[in-house]
Write an enzyme that holds these catalytic residues in place. Structure first.
Site, mmCIF file in Angstrom:
data_model
loop_
_atom_site.group_PDB
_atom_site.id
_atom_site.type_symbol
_atom_site.label_atom_id
_atom_site.label_comp_id
_atom_site.label_asym_id
_atom_site.label_seq_id
_atom_site.Cartn_x
_atom_site.Cartn_y
_atom_site.Cartn_z
ATOM 1 N N LYS A 204 -20.578 -25.587 32.565
ATOM 2 C CA LYS A 204 -21.213 -24.822 31.489
ATOM 3 C C LYS A 204 -22.388 -25.583 30.862
ATOM 4 O O LYS A 204 -23.303 -24.977 30.316
ATOM 5 C CB LYS A 204 -20.202 -24.482 30.403
ATOM 6 C CG LYS A 204 -18.947 -23.758 30.876
ATOM 7 C CD LYS A 204 -19.255 -22.359 31.391
ATOM 8 C CE LYS A 204 -18.021 -21.483 31.481
ATOM 9 N NZ LYS A 204 -17.055 -21.883 32.500
HETATM 10 C C1 LIG Z 1 -16.341 -21.220 33.439
HETATM 11 C C2 LIG Z 1 -15.719 -21.977 34.550
HETATM 12 C C3 LIG Z 1 -15.486 -21.377 35.802
HETATM 13 C C4 LIG Z 1 -15.803 -19.916 36.069
HETATM 14 O O1 LIG Z 1 -17.179 -19.640 35.994
HETATM 15 P P1 LIG Z 1 -17.684 -18.134 35.806
HETATM 16 O O2 LIG Z 1 -19.142 -18.221 35.652
HETATM 17 O O3 LIG Z 1 -16.990 -17.632 34.556
HETATM 18 O O4 LIG Z 1 -17.238 -17.380 36.995
HETATM 19 C C5 LIG Z 1 -14.954 -22.150 36.803
HETATM 20 N N1 LIG Z 1 -14.629 -23.445 36.600
HETATM 21 C C6 LIG Z 1 -14.824 -24.053 35.409
HETATM 22 C C7 LIG Z 1 -14.429 -25.473 35.246
HETATM 23 C C8 LIG Z 1 -15.386 -23.348 34.338
HETATM 24 O O5 LIG Z 1 -15.584 -23.953 33.165
#
Ligand SMILES: *Cc1c(COP(=O)(O)O)cnc(C)c1O
Length: 497
Positions: free
Chosen positions: A113
């Site tokens: 993120k």
């Molecule tokens: C948010 C997240 C995901 C999923 O990503 P999306 O964009 O919601 O599909 C997978 N792994 C981790 C560690 C995340 O923080």
């Protein structure tokens, strides 16, 4: 061609500039902003491969953020991707057993993120200036664990902004929770919701379009925006690293120019993989986009049947950031699959809201050919972590392990040997207990603190600053609320009259 603008997937808004779309977050008709055309890259992959992460980011993002000046955009990019990442590469690629792990967890909160959320606050404040927004922007965010911390880290003490994060009380890892409740910054608020992520996300989406709340906000000189992946300012920065990875593979001669690659993405809200799909549409040579789910396998079922059905038990897993039954960004894919039909999208989304399910047409299903979907059970996820560590000494976090496990299934079933990259979405230190349990169940008796040390002892991976920072940090936030009290909680936090 006219400069790229944004419109709602549900037809209610058109001709919106990037800066407006970023500030608004979500459309007033409940739809999501999509570009009115997906741009093609206008420089060669070879030329891209000569660029630094920051310069490459500029070349991709300028195609989407068409009302930002070069200076504004470069400035945002350089403020985001700086020493707060622990590697100059920003998103390094590591080869293990012939598979390429695209490590997206080298930012300040050690999950992918950060790739977008270290940039979003800069895009948002720049956009607000451009639009002459005088009111304070209130970021309202639901988190499955990682968005909340990354967004707060980005927005903490940013002038003219407030941020309120809702997380599912029993749906995040202890380290994720500790990261959030110790967040500093006079403009940050964190609330534990007595519900799951879907409850929190659905309520937050409703608050954005709640007329009474909007009136109150206006009266008090506030306006809402979103840091969730429904915000186009989240999605666009995520396209960058797929091009960057391709460049890296070109540079180290793992592939030849134009060769196709597979991209495996552990998926929850469908944001990260949608960015990969946009990259493909822009001209990145991609063979298959492999959508990896956990036991909440609503996307796998959708891809294999054409029916999306969220009417099922919500399962809490060791991959909490993927514990989602309503994948918001799928709406953007549906829009594209329907040939940009806001009528069809609106009908499908109404069915989802009313019946919790919908079925797409055969024509739309045909467009899903770019994807392969599968899932990994909890047992398979544990097994994958242990297998890769035993064989290659590489430690995957559980989300990445879901990707790896699904990739193995894909490869066994299809015999496809195309060069493949797995989006590695979190540091193993963020999910220490699950990872250490995967290696040896008897580790479960240790405290989280002991497990961090043990992980360091076996892996020799430096303990990230993000982990050191929270170990003795003071707990600042302790608010809890029921799902149906979220609106009142926002009113209280902002002291709205
Ligand atoms: C948010 C997240 C995901 C999923 O990503 P999306 O964009 O919601 O599909 C997978 N792994 C981790 C560690 C995340 O923080």
């Amino acid at each position: 061609m006219n400069p790229l603008r944004y419109k709602s997937t549900r037809g209610g808004e058109t001709n919106i500039t990037a800066s407006q779309a970023i500030i608004n977050g979500i459309c007033q008709d409940g739809g999501l902003y999509v570009p009115d055309q997906i741009p093609r890259i206008d420089i060669s992959l070879e030329a891209l491969s000569q660029l630094s992460y920051q310069d490459l980011a500029y070349e991709i993002m300028r195609l989407y953020l068409t009302d930002f000046s070069e200076e504004e955009l470069r400035d945002c990019i350089h403020k985001a991707y700086d020493y707060s990442f622990d590697t100059k590469d920003i998103a390094p690629v590591v080869e293990v057993e012939g598979i390429h792990f695209l490590e997206l967890f080298h930012g300040p909160t050690i999950a992918f993120k950060d790739m977008a959320l270290s940039l979003l606050p800069h895009l948002m404040t720049t956009a607000a200036k451009k639009q002459g927004v005088q009111k304070d922007i209130v970021i309202l965010t639901a988190t499955s664990g990682d968005t909340g911390k990354a967004a707060m880290a980005g927005f903490a003490d940013v002038e003219g902004t407030r941020i309120i994060v809702f997380y599912p009380k029993d749906g995040v890892s202890p380290i994720q929770e500790q990261q959030m409740v110790t967040q500093k910054g006079t403009n940050t608020s964190v609330v534990a919701v007595e519900g799951n992520f879907d409850d929190a996300q659905t309520s937050v989406k409703k608050l954005f379009t709640d007329k009474e709340l909007q009136e109150k906000m206006k009266k008090n000189e506030f306006r809402f925006s979103s840091a969730n992946s429904i915000n186009i300012g989240r999605l666009v920065p995520q396209i960058v690293y797929y091009f960057y990875t391709y460049s890296k593979l070109l540079n180290n001669k793992s592939i030849t120019n134009g060769e196709h690659i597979n991209i495996v993405v552990p998926t929850g809200n469908f944001g990260n993989i949608l960015a990969a799909y946009y990259a493909k549409c822009m001209g990145l040579p991609v063979h298959k986009l492999i959508c990896a789910s956990n036991d909440n396998k609503v996307l796998y079922d959708f891809m294999t049947t054409g029916i999306y059905n969220k009417n099922r038990d919500f399962i809490l897993t060791i991959t909490p950031s993927m514990d989602i039954l309503i994948s918001s960004n799928l709406e953007r894919l549906l829009y594209q699959l329907s040939g940009n039909s806001s009528e069809q999208v609106t009908t499908l989304m109404m069915a989802l809201a009313e019946k919790g399910a919908y079925k797409i047409s055969d024509e739309m299903r045909a467009g899903l050919g770019a994807f392969y979907g599968h899932y990994a059970s909890e047992e398979e996820t544990y097994f994958a972590i242990d297998e890769v560590y035993s064989k290659s000494n590489y430690l995957m976090d559980p989300h990445t392990a879901v990707g790896y496990s699904v990739y193995k299934k894909y490869r066994e079933r299809t015999k496809d040997t195309t060069t493949s990259i797995i989006a590695s979405t979190a540091s193993p230190y963020k999910f220490t207990r699950s990872v250490m349990n995967a290696l040896d169940e008897s580790n479960n008796k240790f405290s989280d603190f002991e497990l961090i040390q043990k992980m360091h002892d076996i892996s020799k991976i430096t303990i990230p600053k993000a982990i050191k920072d929270i170990l003795n940090a003071e707990i600042i936030h302790n608010t809890t609320c029921e799902v149906n009290k979220m609106k009142q909680t926002v009113i209280d936090i902002l002291n709205l009259s």
